[in-house]
Write an enzyme that holds these catalytic residues in place. Structure first.
Site, short mmCIF file in Angstrom:
data_model
loop_
_atom_site.label_atom_id
_atom_site.label_comp_id
_atom_site.label_asym_id
_atom_site.label_seq_id
_atom_site.Cartn_x
_atom_site.Cartn_y
_atom_site.Cartn_z
N GLU A 12 -6.92 4.39 7.75
CA GLU A 12 -6.77 5.82 7.47
C GLU A 12 -8.03 6.38 6.82
OE1 GLU A 12 -3.03 5.50 5.41
OE2 GLU A 12 -2.11 4.89 7.30
N ASN A 39 0.86 -1.18 0.00
CA ASN A 39 0.00 0.00 0.00
C ASN A 39 0.90 1.24 0.00
OD1 ASN A 39 -1.83 2.04 0.47
ND2 ASN A 39 -2.24 1.48 2.61
N TRP A 40 0.96 1.89 -1.14
CA TRP A 40 1.87 3.04 -1.25
C TRP A 40 1.29 4.30 -0.61
CZ3 TRP A 40 4.30 3.09 -6.88
CH2 TRP A 40 4.92 1.85 -7.12
N LYS A 41 0.02 4.24 -0.23
CA LYS A 41 -0.67 5.41 0.34
C LYS A 41 -0.50 6.62 -0.60
CE LYS A 41 0.35 3.54 4.85
NZ LYS A 41 0.14 3.72 6.27
N GLY A 59 2.93 -1.18 4.21
CA GLY A 59 2.93 0.24 3.87
C GLY A 59 4.34 0.72 3.56
N GLY A 60 4.99 1.32 4.56
CA GLY A 60 6.31 1.93 4.39
C GLY A 60 7.32 1.07 3.65
N HIS A 72 -9.45 0.75 4.75
CA HIS A 72 -8.17 0.99 5.44
C HIS A 72 -8.43 1.92 6.63
CE1 HIS A 72 -4.09 2.36 6.27
NE2 HIS A 72 -3.69 1.28 5.63
N GLY A 102 2.56 2.19 10.61
CA GLY A 102 3.48 3.32 10.44
C GLY A 102 4.18 3.76 11.71
N GLU A 153 -5.12 -5.13 10.58
CA GLU A 153 -4.14 -4.06 10.76
C GLU A 153 -4.45 -3.30 12.04
OE1 GLU A 153 -2.15 -2.95 6.82
OE2 GLU A 153 -3.87 -1.65 7.09
N SER A 156 3.67 -2.14 10.32
CA SER A 156 5.12 -2.14 10.52
C SER A 156 5.79 -3.48 10.18
CB SER A 156 5.45 -1.70 11.95
OG SER A 156 4.98 -0.39 12.19
C1 PEP Z 1 -0.52 0.10 5.80
O1 PEP Z 1 -0.39 1.14 5.18
O2 PEP Z 1 -1.54 -0.57 5.63
C2 PEP Z 1 0.53 -0.32 6.72
C3 PEP Z 1 0.42 -1.48 7.32
O3 PEP Z 1 1.60 0.54 6.87
P1 PEP Z 1 3.03 0.19 7.56
O4 PEP Z 1 3.50 -1.10 6.96
O5 PEP Z 1 3.89 1.35 7.16
O6 PEP Z 1 2.82 0.09 9.02
#
Ligand code: PEP
Length: 252
Positions: free
Chosen positions: A96, A9-11, A234-235, A94, A172, A166, A213
């Site tokens: 967010e 997920n590049w957000k 994500g990251g 998600h 993050g 999640e 994470s």
């Molecule tokens: C996400 O964006 O769904 C996520 C899990 O981010 P991260 O891996 O950065 O915690």
């Protein structure tokens, strides 16, 4: 036997030019890894370029959201059919989007039903906030989000649904859940609700990903758990070597 699944997920990161650059560096490496379903989810604006670049490869493309209506006066939104023109997958619910854009279990469910109609594979996110975690409400929150978000679809479609657990406190933050905690949520909270909704046989086929994470250092431990079928990343999905290593770990 469930095929492992890893989605990035590049957000709201990467312009069209940057998407082109990242995919040029990443796709060849991902192509070398088999035995795992691989998906990248760039921002909407870059989906068209990404679709062009991923055509004919084993790397799938996903959107990060969509509307449930087929068309109409919904400024700024994208319809399921529009997403389907470019993508095979869509992330729904998600945290967010729940926290900042008013997404609810009801809208997640409408989008899920629309995804079935459009022929998209949904990645449905559930997870508790830090306050809910600390109050011991994880089970209540996660089972209710799963039950309300996933109701009303055909059993045939149900087995294609991918669920992502999640915990909001792990997204993050660099503070991933322990693999044991995630396994308990997947195996003792989410999968029993899937069984209740779709029956044991189908529930056993549904992939449940962990997200929050995930890194190249902790991925393998998550994937060693019986009910953790992959990851929503994500990251680390923005870094070629890290994402490739996570996908590799899932393929084992
Ligand atoms: C996400 O964006 O769904 C996520 C899990 O981010 P991260 O891996 O950065 O915690």
């Amino acid at each position: 036997m469930r095929t492992s699944f890893v989605a990035g997920n590049w957000k709201m990161n990467k312009t069209i030019a940057e998407t082109q650059e990242l995919l040029s560096a990443m796709v060849g490496k991902l192509e070398e890894i088999s035995g795992v379903e691989k998906v990248v989810c760039p921002p909407f604006i870059a989906l068209s370029k990404a679709a062009e670049m991923l055509k004919g490869t084993s790397v799938g493309l996903g959107a990060q959201n969509m509307h449930w209506e087929e068309k109409g006066a919904f400024t700024g939104e994208s319809a399921p059919g529009m997403v389907k023109e470019l993508c095979g997958y869509v992330i729904l619910g998600h945290s967010e989007r729940r926290a900042y854009f008013g997404e609810t279990d009801e809208t997640v469910n409408k989008k899920l039903i629309a995804a079935e109609k459009a022929g998209l594979t949904p990645i449905v996110c559930v997870g508790e906030t830090l306050a809910q975690y600390e109050a011991g409400e994880t089970s209540q929150v996660v089972t209710s989000q799963t039950r309300l978000g996933l109701q009303g679809v055909s059993s045939e479609f149900a087995s294609r649904i991918v669920v992502a657990y999640e915990p909001v406190w792990a997204i993050g933050t660099g503070k991933a859940s322990s693999a044991e905690n995630a396994q308990a949520v997947h195996g003792e909270m989410i999968r029993p609700v899937l069984t209740e909704l779709f029956g044991a046989e189908i529930a056993q086929t549904i992939r449940i990903l962990y997200g929050g994470s995930v890194t190249s250092a902790n991925a393998a431990e998550f994937f060693s758990q019986v009910d953790i079928d992959g990851a929503l990343v994500g990251g680390a999905s923005l870094k070629v070597d890290d994402f490739t290593a996570i996908v590799k770990a899932a393929a084992k």
